[in-house]
Scaffold this active site. Structure first.
Site, PDB file in Angstrom:
ATOM      1  N   PRO A 126     -45.763 -14.391   0.336  1.00 46.33           N
ATOM      2  CG  PRO A 126     -44.808 -13.979  -1.754  1.00 46.33           C
ATOM      3  CD  PRO A 126     -46.108 -14.277  -1.081  1.00 46.33           C
ATOM      4  CD  GLU A 153     -46.313  -9.142  -9.572  1.00 46.91           C
ATOM      5  OE1 GLU A 153     -45.466  -8.741  -8.761  1.00 46.91           O
ATOM      6  OE2 GLU A 153     -46.152 -10.137 -10.292  1.00 46.91           O
ATOM      7  NE  ARG A 191     -49.393 -33.873  11.518  1.00 48.31           N
ATOM      8  CZ  ARG A 191     -48.507 -33.923  12.504  1.00 48.31           C
ATOM      9  NH1 ARG A 191     -48.156 -32.830  13.138  1.00 48.31           N
ATOM     10  NH2 ARG A 191     -47.977 -35.073  12.865  1.00 48.31           N
ATOM     11  CG  ASP A 206     -45.113 -34.295  14.819  1.00 41.37           C
ATOM     12  OD1 ASP A 206     -44.967 -35.503  14.680  1.00 41.37           O
ATOM     13  OD2 ASP A 206     -46.181 -33.689  14.641  1.00 41.37           O
TER      14      ASP A 206
HETATM   15  N1  ADE Z   1     -47.801 -17.153  -1.906  1.00 40.44           N
HETATM   16  C1  ADE Z   1     -46.809 -17.116  -2.805  1.00 40.44           C
HETATM   17  N2  ADE Z   1     -45.660 -17.505  -2.255  1.00 40.44           N
HETATM   18  C2  ADE Z   1     -45.942 -17.814  -0.966  1.00 40.44           C
HETATM   19  C3  ADE Z   1     -45.157 -18.270   0.107  1.00 40.44           C
HETATM   20  N3  ADE Z   1     -43.851 -18.496  -0.004  1.00 40.44           N
HETATM   21  N4  ADE Z   1     -45.759 -18.467   1.286  1.00 40.44           N
HETATM   22  C4  ADE Z   1     -47.066 -18.211   1.431  1.00 40.44           C
HETATM   23  N5  ADE Z   1     -47.853 -17.773   0.445  1.00 40.44           N
HETATM   24  C5  ADE Z   1     -47.300 -17.571  -0.750  1.00 40.44           C
END
Ligand code: ADE
Length: 291
Positions: A126, A153, A191, A206
């Site tokens: 994230p 974490e 793809r 797309d």
């Molecule tokens: N791992 C946990 N959350 C994630 C996200 N939003 N994007 C990529 N990998 C992740």
């Protein structure tokens, strides 16, 4: 294209036996291998995590299993020996070889034909940069990708410092781990690999490939539950259909992702369509049009 995935949940990737990716594997266009990180541990509990330095809740993935797994899977692609004994763990964690067309069963312990070549190593997180169609196209040009799925974490920073080419986020939300993100990225990337889609054209229209969202699509019957397909689509007038699709694409993008409009390449006709619909044309575009 060769894809290696390192994870503590290999079963997530059974989905890669299905659909487009599964067929591409059967046809030899993709060689996918999934590696169980726990196969690279050296304690009886096969532990992959530990408490965070500095305290705080949650566990951090330990560097040693990751270092060993990456040495084994990606060879000398890291910047320095984060683990000792390269070669002594080769193939220990492999769970590869199940499912359609995975020649990777023969990889365990042996020299892989890709030995000496460098993969692009992707860590979904994230905290990464947003994953976009542009990055998808870039990854689709690589011969070899390695995905590293973190949990808890996150992974000890030293692993990423040594090995990561890309840290990529799927969106502004937190998943339980990198597995689902890896599945999404693998599907988006593969793809675009030549030959994977039946009809090469179909990636071109797309959403995002033109910088705009795709508008609505319809199939038979012409009337469903009292709702009719737009007349123009039944008209046989290809130019009119093309224009209609462009208008729908512009209006859908304006309604849902106005941020994309500001970056899209728009013609004067496009701008006229947006103005006629009462959509505020982004200032940057109006300025470009005025030049
Ligand atoms: N791992 C946990 N959350 C994630 C996200 N939003 N994007 C990529 N990998 C992740």
């Amino acid at each position: 294209m060769r894809i290696d995935i390192i994870t503590i949940f290999p079963d997530y990737f059974a989905a890669l036996d299905l659909s487009l990716v599964g067929k591409a594997r059967t046809r030899g266009l993709l060689d996918v291998a999934v590696h169980d990180l726990r196969g690279y541990t050296d304690d009886p509990h096969r532990s992959v995590d530990d408490a965070a330095y500095g305290g705080g809740p949650g566990m951090v993935m330990s560097p040693q299993p990751w270092g060993r797994a990456l040495e084994s899977v990606a060879g000398g692609a890291g910047d320095a020996g984060i683990t000792a004994g390269r070669g002594d763990t080769a193939g220990r964690g492999d769970t590869a070889g199940r499912g359609a067309g995975a020649p990777s069963a023969g990889r365990a312990g042996g020299a892989h034909p890709d030995a000496g070549r460098r993969p692009r190593i992707v860590f979904p997180t994230p905290s990464g940069v947003p994953f976009t169609q542009r990055l998808s196209r870039e990854l689709a040009e690589q011969a070899w990708l390695v995905f590293c799925c973190g949990r808890y974490e996150g992974i000890d920073r030293r692993v990423l410092d040594a090995w990561a080419d890309d840290e990529v986020s799927l969106g502004d939300y937190v998943l339980a781990g990198g597995e689902v993100a890896t599945l999404a990225i693998v599907e988006a990337v593969t793809r675009l690999v030549p030959g994977v889609l039946g009809n090469e054209e179909s990636a071109g229209d797309d959403s995002f490939s033109t910088g705009l969202l795709e508008g609505p699509v319809y199939t038979r019957p012409a009337s469903f539950d009292g709702r009719a397909v737009p007349d123009v689509l039944l008209s046989g007038d290809h130019a009119a259909v093309h224009r209609w699709r462009r208008v729908q694409s512009l209006l859908t993008t304006a309604a849902r992702r106005p941020d994309l409009l500001a970056r899209a390449t728009l013609s004067r006709d496009d701008v006229a369509v947006l103005e006629a619909a009462g959509v505020g044309v982004p200032a940057e575009i109006a300025r470009r049009m005025a030049q």
